[in-house]
Write an enzyme that holds these catalytic residues in place. Structure first.
Site, PDB file in Angstrom:
ATOM      1  N   GLU A   1     -78.277  84.482  45.709  1.00 23.30           N
ATOM      2  CA  GLU A   1     -78.612  83.234  46.298  1.00 23.30           C
ATOM      3  C   GLU A   1     -78.841  83.318  47.844  1.00 23.30           C
ATOM      4  O   GLU A   1     -78.093  83.016  48.827  1.00 23.30           O
ATOM      5  CB  GLU A   1     -77.121  82.292  46.198  1.00 23.30           C
TER       6      GLU A   1
ATOM      7  N   GLU B   1     -76.672  82.441  36.599  1.00 20.26           N
ATOM      8  CA  GLU B   1     -75.382  81.661  36.835  1.00 20.26           C
ATOM      9  C   GLU B   1     -75.735  80.176  36.187  1.00 20.26           C
ATOM     10  O   GLU B   1     -76.566  79.532  36.519  1.00 20.26           O
ATOM     11  CB  GLU B   1     -75.146  81.514  38.223  1.00 20.26           C
TER      12      GLU B   1
END
Ligand code: BG6
Length: 479
Positions: free
Chosen positions: A184, A377
């Site tokens: 991320e 995810e």
């Protein structure tokens, strides 16, 4: 053939995802050094520390630190990987703890005990034909580098990261094919200490510090790709985005343009990693904000020549924005500010559940980059109530995942998006990154431990365990 009967591509990589600091524990064992995530406490100080506004660079007795024991994957990895294998995982996403390999970040030699640990973990995966998918850094910077050079503020970080990559790629060249450079990467803008080890002093030009650090990470990521291809040309290198389409609150053109701007804030990173150059909108934004980046002569060429092979991302929720300052009903508990969307239900932590948003996100990213995608995810953080035998009937989790897998199938089968695989977040219960809680659970496997750190750490299969096993077995045709 009806859509619901169409399987996913033959080699589709089904699996689950974790991160070192949220599951390994053993935070100082076998020579491991202290890392940023080890000093982020649970409780009310967590958010200010993650934001970089409250400086806590050591541990003290008045706080609880969830990473120190986590779910003790460090000692229980064999049992856990055997359970993943029982579900039929084709891949297992995990991250390397930087300070197991270089305890201080700038050590002359890597720590052999740390390298051996990941050798053992990868061997265990390969024993069951599970392909490891490795995040090089997942919210993880050696504390020593925060103290001495200010972490990613400093250009020196690029060299330390390169050395880490060199060691990992060389050591595991025959065991690992899929690598992600930074988890991320856009989290640096939202939670800068957990995202990139950044701390702020009064008077700092916060935005300049963030974008300079981002530049360092982007160059480091490109150099990682370069090193990877030299060591093993078959390696596949991916970037990783915290994704989620932003909707406009109304069809007022001002709202629509605001939504575009919000999405670009996040796409900026992937635009550089995937297309190889700074997009014009970002250059203009920086010019208007008075941000002048220190870019060295070779940097732009390094970015151009070393783009990623695939785009991976996390997806939990969509976002909603408005250009009208009077519209301000924000959702709770979101790292990404979002308005409340009246068409969506939310999780117990206020994350708005939107499977169609996943289809939109997949299509948007594929249209924009034309490279294979990987959902690394996705999942529902929820409170589980085990019965007296420790069994959890988590129909709500099954319902969430089923809806998202259907949306993902629509994107692949109906829309033609190229998708390499799907790893659900927290395939085994682990510590929550944002809140530090154990009770925010994502797993197919229940871990007996509570928010106070009390529990036997016993693993028990939930109802979703059998369900996911059948999803994988049927290659997504039985949901
Ligand atoms: C992503 C992170 O932001 O979301 C994970 O990459 C994190 O580390 C996951 O755990 C879910 O968020 P949370 O806060 O519920 O743990």
């Amino acid at each position: 053939m009806k859509i619901e009967n169409k399987p996913f591509p033959k080699d589709f990589l089904w699996g689950g995802a974790t991160a070192a600091n949220q599951c390994e524990g053993a935070y100082l064992e076998a020579g491991k050094g202290l890392s940023t995530v080890d000093v982020i406490p649970a409780g009310e100080d967590r958010f200010p520390v993650m934001l970089g506004n409250l400086k806590m660079l050591t541990c003290d007795d008045s706080h609880q630190y969830p990473s120190h024991e986590a779910i003790d994957f460090y000692h229980k990895y064999k049992e856990d990987i055997a359970l993943f294998a029982e579900m039929g995982f084709k891949t297992f996403r995990l991250s390397i703890s930087w300070t197991r390999i270089f305890p201080n970040g700038d050590d002359e030699k890597p720590n052999e005990a740390g390298l051996k640990f990941y050798d053992a973990v990868f061997d265990e995966c390969l024993k069951y034909d599970i392909e490891p998918l490795v995040t090089i850094t997942h919210f993880d910077v050696p504390i020593h580098l925060v103290k001495t050079i200010g972490s990613w503020r400093s250009r020196e970080m690029i060299g330390h990261y390169e050395r880490l990559c060199e060691v990992l790629f060389d050591r595991y060249k025959d065991k690992v094919t899929y690598w992600l450079t930074f988890n991320e990467i856009n989290m640096l803008l939202h939670l800068p200490f957990i995202g990139a080890g950044l701390l702020f002093d009064e008077g700092d030009d916060v935005l300049s510090v963030k974008y300079q650090a981002a530049h360092h990470q982007l160059v480091a990521s490109a150099l990682a790709t370069k090193i990877a291809k030299r060591i093993n040309p078959n390696f596949k290198i991916g970037c990783m985005l915290a994704a989620g389409v932003t909707y406009a609150n109304t069809c007022a053109p001002e709202d629509v343009f605001k939504a575009l701007t919000k999405d670009r804030e996040n796409y900026f990173f992937i635009d550089v990693q995937s297309r190889g150059s700074y997009p014009n909108y970002a250059l203009k934004m920086m010019e208007n904000a008075g941000i002048s980046l220190n870019i060295e002569p070779d940097d732009l060429e390094i970015l151009k020549e070393n783009t990623v092979d695939f785009i991976s991302f996390s997806y939990y929720a969509s976002r909603l924005t408005s250009a009208d300052p009077k519209v301000s009903a924000q959702t709770e508990g979101n790292v990404f500010a979002s308005l409340k969307n009246p068409y969506l239900k939310a999780s117990e932590w206020g994350w708005q559940i939107d499977p169609i948003g996943l289809r939109t996100t997949l299509n948007t990213l594929y249209d924009r980059y034309q490279k294979p995608l990987f959902i690394v995810e996705n999942g529902l953080g929820a409170v589980d109530e085990p019965d007296e035998k420790g069994y959890v009937e988590d129909d709500y989790r099954i319902e969430y995942l089923r809806a998202h897998i259907k949306a993902m199938r629509d994107a692949v089968v109906e829309d033609g998006v190229e998708l390499m695989g799907y790893t659900t977040w927290g395939c085994i219960d682990l510590v929550s990154a944002s809140t530090g809680e154990m009770k925010k659970r994502y797993g197919f496997i229940y871990v007996d431990k509570d928010n106070e750190g009390v529990g036997t750490l016993k693993r028990t299969k939930k109802k979703s365990f059998e369900w996911y096993k059948n999803v994988i077995k049927s290659n997504g045709t039985i949901l």
